[in-house]
Design an enzyme around this catalytic site. Structure first.
Site, PDB file in Angstrom:
ATOM      1  N   CYS A   1      59.195   9.789  91.057  1.00 27.82           N
ATOM      2  CA  CYS A   1      58.997   8.926  92.216  1.00 27.82           C
ATOM      3  C   CYS A   1      57.510   8.588  92.386  1.00 27.82           C
ATOM      4  O   CYS A   1      56.650   9.431  92.226  1.00 27.82           O
ATOM      5  CB  CYS A   1      59.484   9.527  93.539  1.00 27.82           C
ATOM      6  SG  CYS A   1      61.202   9.987  93.508  1.00 27.82           S
TER       7      CYS A   1
ATOM      8  N   GLU B   1      64.202  10.448  72.744  1.00 26.94           N
ATOM      9  CA  GLU B   1      63.949  10.038  74.128  1.00 26.94           C
ATOM     10  C   GLU B   1      63.872   8.521  74.291  1.00 26.94           C
ATOM     11  O   GLU B   1      64.207   8.009  75.351  1.00 26.94           O
ATOM     12  CB  GLU B   1      62.715  10.730  74.712  1.00 26.94           C
ATOM     13  CG  GLU B   1      61.403  10.319  74.121  1.00 26.94           C
ATOM     14  CD  GLU B   1      60.226  11.092  74.707  1.00 26.94           C
ATOM     15  OE1 GLU B   1      60.262  11.440  75.886  1.00 26.94           O
ATOM     16  OE2 GLU B   1      59.263  11.322  73.960  1.00 26.94           O
TER      17      GLU B   1
ATOM     18  N   TRP C   1      63.013   8.185  91.287  1.00 23.30           N
ATOM     19  CA  TRP C   1      63.738   8.896  90.239  1.00 23.30           C
ATOM     20  C   TRP C   1      64.656   9.842  91.002  1.00 23.30           C
ATOM     21  O   TRP C   1      64.208  10.801  91.619  1.00 23.30           O
ATOM     22  CB  TRP C   1      62.771   9.675  89.351  1.00 23.30           C
ATOM     23  CG  TRP C   1      63.411  10.304  88.156  1.00 23.30           C
ATOM     24  CD1 TRP C   1      63.595   9.732  86.932  1.00 23.30           C
ATOM     25  CD2 TRP C   1      63.930  11.645  88.058  1.00 23.30           C
ATOM     26  NE1 TRP C   1      64.208  10.635  86.085  1.00 23.30           N
ATOM     27  CE2 TRP C   1      64.426  11.806  86.740  1.00 23.30           C
ATOM     28  CE3 TRP C   1      64.031  12.722  88.941  1.00 23.30           C
ATOM     29  CZ2 TRP C   1      65.003  12.994  86.290  1.00 23.30           C
ATOM     30  CZ3 TRP C   1      64.614  13.906  88.487  1.00 23.30           C
ATOM     31  CH2 TRP C   1      65.089  14.026  87.180  1.00 23.30           C
TER      32      TRP C   1
ATOM     33  N   GLU D   1      58.198  17.223  67.346  1.00 19.55           N
ATOM     34  CA  GLU D   1      57.658  16.115  68.134  1.00 19.55           C
ATOM     35  C   GLU D   1      58.257  14.783  67.661  1.00 19.55           C
ATOM     36  O   GLU D   1      58.612  13.927  68.469  1.00 19.55           O
ATOM     37  CB  GLU D   1      56.122  16.125  68.024  1.00 19.55           C
ATOM     38  CG  GLU D   1      55.388  15.017  68.736  1.00 19.55           C
ATOM     39  CD  GLU D   1      55.644  14.930  70.235  1.00 19.55           C
ATOM     40  OE1 GLU D   1      56.287  15.808  70.813  1.00 19.55           O
ATOM     41  OE2 GLU D   1      55.212  13.921  70.825  1.00 19.55           O
TER      42      GLU D   1
ATOM     43  N   ASN E   1      58.358  11.911  97.687  1.00 20.75           N
ATOM     44  CA  ASN E   1      58.475  12.316  96.289  1.00 20.75           C
ATOM     45  C   ASN E   1      58.569  13.839  96.283  1.00 20.75           C
ATOM     46  O   ASN E   1      57.710  14.503  96.861  1.00 20.75           O
ATOM     47  CB  ASN E   1      57.219  11.838  95.534  1.00 20.75           C
ATOM     48  CG  ASN E   1      57.061  12.503  94.181  1.00 20.75           C
ATOM     49  OD1 ASN E   1      58.037  12.866  93.556  1.00 20.75           O
ATOM     50  ND2 ASN E   1      55.823  12.640  93.731  1.00 20.75           N
ATOM     51  N   GLY E   2      59.612  14.380  95.668  1.00 20.37           N
ATOM     52  CA  GLY E   2      59.764  15.841  95.628  1.00 20.37           C
ATOM     53  C   GLY E   2      61.174  16.241  96.012  1.00 20.37           C
ATOM     54  O   GLY E   2      62.077  15.399  96.030  1.00 20.37           O
TER      55      GLY E   2
ATOM     56  N   LYS F   1      57.840   9.980  83.806  1.00 21.71           N
ATOM     57  CA  LYS F   1      56.651  10.480  83.115  1.00 21.71           C
ATOM     58  C   LYS F   1      56.182  11.816  83.667  1.00 21.71           C
ATOM     59  O   LYS F   1      55.754  12.687  82.925  1.00 21.71           O
ATOM     60  CB  LYS F   1      55.546   9.437  83.271  1.00 21.71           C
ATOM     61  CG  LYS F   1      54.253   9.778  82.580  1.00 21.71           C
ATOM     62  CD  LYS F   1      54.240   9.227  81.189  1.00 21.71           C
ATOM     63  CE  LYS F   1      53.047   9.676  80.396  1.00 21.71           C
ATOM     64  NZ  LYS F   1      53.431   9.981  79.019  1.00 21.71           N
TER      65      LYS F   1
ATOM     66  N   LYS G   1      60.464  12.301  70.038  1.00 19.31           N
ATOM     67  CA  LYS G   1      60.098  10.886  70.245  1.00 19.31           C
ATOM     68  C   LYS G   1      61.298   9.988  69.980  1.00 19.31           C
ATOM     69  O   LYS G   1      61.575   9.069  70.733  1.00 19.31           O
ATOM     70  CB  LYS G   1      58.958  10.449  69.316  1.00 19.31           C
ATOM     71  CG  LYS G   1      57.588  10.965  69.597  1.00 19.31           C
ATOM     72  CD  LYS G   1      56.941  10.438  70.843  1.00 19.31           C
ATOM     73  CE  LYS G   1      57.286  11.237  72.048  1.00 19.31           C
ATOM     74  NZ  LYS G   1      56.477  12.352  72.405  1.00 19.31           N
TER      75      LYS G   1
ATOM     76  N   HIS H   1      70.206  27.759  56.809  1.00 23.26           N
ATOM     77  CA  HIS H   1      70.918  28.692  57.701  1.00 23.26           C
ATOM     78  C   HIS H   1      71.823  27.961  58.676  1.00 23.26           C
ATOM     79  O   HIS H   1      72.218  28.521  59.695  1.00 23.26           O
ATOM     80  CB  HIS H   1      69.910  29.564  58.454  1.00 23.26           C
ATOM     81  CG  HIS H   1      69.057  30.391  57.546  1.00 23.26           C
ATOM     82  ND1 HIS H   1      69.550  31.461  56.838  1.00 23.26           N
ATOM     83  CD2 HIS H   1      67.766  30.262  57.185  1.00 23.26           C
ATOM     84  CE1 HIS H   1      68.587  31.984  56.095  1.00 23.26           C
ATOM     85  NE2 HIS H   1      67.486  31.261  56.285  1.00 23.26           N
TER      86      HIS H   1
ATOM     87  N   ARG I   1      56.830   6.716  86.854  1.00 23.56           N
ATOM     88  CA  ARG I   1      57.234   7.941  87.536  1.00 23.56           C
ATOM     89  C   ARG I   1      58.710   7.942  87.922  1.00 23.56           C
ATOM     90  O   ARG I   1      59.243   8.949  88.398  1.00 23.56           O
ATOM     91  CB  ARG I   1      56.405   8.131  88.807  1.00 23.56           C
ATOM     92  CG  ARG I   1      54.918   8.174  88.559  1.00 23.56           C
ATOM     93  CD  ARG I   1      54.157   8.363  89.852  1.00 23.56           C
ATOM     94  NE  ARG I   1      54.508   9.638  90.466  1.00 23.56           N
ATOM     95  CZ  ARG I   1      53.923  10.784  90.187  1.00 23.56           C
ATOM     96  NH1 ARG I   1      52.941  10.827  89.325  1.00 23.56           N
ATOM     97  NH2 ARG I   1      54.306  11.893  90.780  1.00 23.56           N
TER      98      ARG I   1
HETATM   99  C1  F6R Z   1      57.769  13.490  75.836  1.00 21.51           C
HETATM  100  C2  F6R Z   1      57.190  13.703  77.143  1.00 21.51           C
HETATM  101  C3  F6R Z   1      57.582  14.904  77.914  1.00 21.51           C
HETATM  102  C4  F6R Z   1      56.324  15.572  78.498  1.00 21.51           C
HETATM  103  C5  F6R Z   1      56.712  16.740  79.410  1.00 21.51           C
HETATM  104  C6  F6R Z   1      55.495  17.456  79.929  1.00 21.51           C
HETATM  105  O1  F6R Z   1      57.305  12.322  75.250  1.00 21.51           O
HETATM  106  O2  F6R Z   1      56.391  12.926  77.592  1.00 21.51           O
HETATM  107  O3  F6R Z   1      58.303  15.791  77.141  1.00 21.51           O
HETATM  108  O4  F6R Z   1      55.536  16.013  77.443  1.00 21.51           O
HETATM  109  O5  F6R Z   1      57.465  16.256  80.485  1.00 21.51           O
HETATM  110  O6  F6R Z   1      54.679  16.618  80.675  1.00 21.51           O
HETATM  111  P1  F6R Z   1      53.188  16.990  80.976  1.00 21.51           P
HETATM  112  O7  F6R Z   1      52.446  17.025  79.691  1.00 21.51           O
HETATM  113  O8  F6R Z   1      52.701  15.905  81.875  1.00 21.51           O
HETATM  114  O9  F6R Z   1      53.185  18.333  81.632  1.00 21.51           O
END
Ligand code: F6R
Length: 612
Positions: free
Chosen positions: A2, A492, A74, A485, A100-101, A607, A489, A508, A27
């Site tokens: 949010c 998501e 969100w 990673e 937000n929260g 994010k 990517k 395994h 957000r």
């Molecule tokens: C993946 C991604 C998330 C963040 C995770 C932690 O692309 O962006 O997995 O890495 O939510 O976020 P931060 O780094 O802001 O604590």
């Protein structure tokens, strides 16, 4: 999770708030709303969808007013629909609120309010808070700000709120706990937002609200106090980014821009830290805790998602150079165990946003147990950077794309510098080796610059495999976190199922998945496990798997076996992870675009994850 924007001043509030919300859409983006104060009365619009849907909905409606608040959501409590969208209004119409929260004790509060005659129109915890504030205001006959303070003292959970009271229509009240809020201070105008991006066009003077702080923002002044009514002398700080950094700059998506920005962002990470002769490192942020770091019994690295992957690379780096035992933990798991930590441990918390609720809670637990906490954050002034005992900013610049890219490489670069710095301080690394390693690290931006020129080769692979339903990513040593990673990517942003594994673990279990339809991405750069990974590739080929290999430039062996190879610069150390990840970022980007996915705002994600 949010985004909130509030404005009070002399400009038309509507464009300030709408444009600000667009910058905060990373957000959350499942519904949006705005309340404008026109002629001392609130005019509210809210709708399911994005900020652009809100604009369409407002259309030619009344957009007047020099103050107001907006929200991009969100969803936590209640499905995303028009009704549950913010702002929410209290039952008797006295208060308007954006939030937000999560109010964790909302159902208890709701029952109490219901027993006193309150009814509810939405499924949200926010409406409960609006009604609680109103109930206290009417019952205790206090000011609006005092009603907000008293209500917040009854709340368990996280909040960043902006509140408007119809009886005191020339002020906004803002408060936060565990959800970020920043006040922007202009000339006779004030802004309030979840981060500074909505108002960087207007002012660079900010005040970061602390937990349980409440700001009363009037036309000519801001007063900050705690929710227990103690006056706070907040520091006004200058923010260090401008509007250009948060625009797409000619790229189709923020994610692509951020991938291509990595040479610059890494140079910014190194600036002032690597000296011109590459013979020393300056990490001022950790100097006060160096004795702790040198004598640490153990390092515990905590983070979530991509930041956790960076932490896994940190494990390789710290064990190799600093020669200290390292544990890497998901912050969300760590916080709910009863971990054995004491003052001889050092906890390193990694977070791009600096607001991730689980990471923040892990830090609080570690501090309670007496450990020293070091933060590696990107967002300056964020909650995590402020609660830690010491820290190093990544200085990657604002990351807007929901999928983290440049923040990851910046985090790994900071971890590399830290590991080398501590290793040298402990005399584990000779002066000569130190210079060699720093030189190698310093060459990464230039190497990535060259590598990005080969993006079309990655696009070609994306074109071929964009319709696959599953991908496997395999790597060994420092390339195992890179595999994780790469898989994260892809899943998501393209919604393709992808798994990352240590390559040797394949036999395994995951090997059962391999057939001619399964693309297997090997990160097969030349390092000490190269021979082993060559064998793993043969095992996949023997089962008709499709192999896409990331190889060191000039590689002949893997190139002869793989269906596709993507070359990356050759490094002898874990620094190679910084370049090997780039084609994987690009691959997921291109596949997502080809599948028509919303790359910068993938479904269900946000994010900054400020809820558990
Ligand atoms: C993946 C991604 C998330 C963040 C995770 C932690 O692309 O962006 O997995 O890495 O939510 O976020 P931060 O780094 O802001 O604590």
């Amino acid at each position: 999770m949010c985004g909130i924007v509030g404005y009070i001043g002399y400009r038309d509030a509507y464009p300030v708030i709408i444009n600000g919300l667009k910058r905060l859409e990373y957000r959350g983006y499942d519904s949006a709303g705005i309340a404008l104060v026109d002629n001392l009365k609130p005019v509210i619009y809210k709708v399911k969808g994005k900020v652009s849907d809100l604009e369409t909905f407002v259309g030619d409606g009344n957009r007047n007013g020099y103050m107001g608040m907006g929200h991009t959501r969100w969803a936590t409590h209640g499905e995303p629909n028009d009704n549950n969208a913010h702002p929410h209004v209290s039952m008797n119409g006295k208060f308007v609120i954006v939030h937000n929260g999560i109010i964790e004790n909302y159902s208890f509060l709701k029952k109490k309010l219901a027993s006193r005659g309150y009814s509810f129109k939405t499924d949200t915890d926010t409406e409960v808070l609006a009604n609680l504030i109103e109930y206290i205001y009417l019952f205790a006959k206090v000011s609006a700000a005092d009603a907000v303070s008293l209500a917040l003292r009854k709340v368990v959970g996280a909040y960043g709120i902006v509140v408007f009271c119809v009886d005191e229509p020339e002020q906004l009240i803002a408060a936060r706990k565990s959800s970020p809020l920043v006040v922007g201070i202009g000339q006779n105008e004030y802004f309030i937002a979840s981060d500074a991006s909505p108002f960087v066009d207007y002012t660079n003077q900010v005040v970061y609200l602390d937990d349980e702080n409440l700001a009363v923002i009037g036309k000519g002044a801001v007063q900050i106090k705690t929710i227990k009514n103690d006056i706070v002398n907040a520091e006004v700080r200058k923010i260090d980014f401008d509007a250009e950094e948060i625009e797409k700059g000619g790229f189709d998506h923020f994610m692509l821009k951020e991938i291509f920005e990595q040479p610059k962002s890494l140079r910014d990470t190194f600036r002032g830290r690597i000296d011109e002769h590459h013979s020393s490192l300056q990490l001022g942020g950790i100097m006060p805790v160096m004795p702790k770091l040198i004598n640490a019994r153990r390092l515990i690295i905590v983070g979530c998602g991509t930041s956790w992957h960076a932490g896994l690379l940190g494990e390789y780096l710290f064990e190799e150079y600093a020669r200290v035992p390292v544990e890497v933990e998901y912050a969300s798991e760590f916080r709910y165990r009863n971990p054995i930590i004491n003052s001889e441990d050092v906890v390193i918390a990694i977070s791009q946003s600096g607001e991730t609720a689980d990471t923040l809670a892990a830090i609080q637990l570690a501090k309670k147990c007496g450990a020293c906490v070091i933060a590696i954050c990107n967002v300056v002034g964020s909650s995590i950077s402020r609660v830690a005992d010491a820290g190093v900013y990544t200085h990657a610049g604002p990351e807007i794309g929901v999928a983290s890219t440049k923040a990851f490489t910046a985090q790994v670069s900071v971890l590399t510098m830290m590991a080398l710095f501590i290793g040298r301080a402990k005399f584990n690394i000779s002066a000569e080796k130190y210079t060699e390693l720093i030189t190698e690290l310093n060459s990464v931006p230039e190497k990535i610059e060259e590598l990005l020129k080969t993006a079309s080769a990655v696009k070609h692979v994306a074109e071929k495999y964009k319709d696959s339903s599953n991908f496997l990513y395999l790597g060994r040593g420092c390339y195992y976190p890179v595999a994780l990673e790469g898989a994260l990517k892809l899943k998501e942003i393209s919604y393709i199922h992808a798994e990352g594994y240590p390559a040797a673990e394949m036999k395994h279990g995951p090997i059962a998945l391999i057939d001619e339809k399964m693309p297997v991405i090997f990160i097969a750069c030349q390092d000490k496990s190269y021979e082993k990974i060559v064998s793993n590739i043969q095992e996949v080929k023997a089962r008709k798997g499709v192999v896409i290999a990331i190889v060191s430039e000039g590689d002949k062996t893997v190139s002869a076996m793989a269906d596709h190879v993507l070359e990356v610069p050759k490094f002898n150390t874990a620094v190679g992870a910084l370049t090997a990840v780039v084609p994987l970022q690009l691959l997921s980007y291109y596949i997502a675009v080809m599948r028509g996915c919303n790359v910068d705002q993938p479904r269900n994600l946000a994010k900054s994850v400020t809820v558990e």
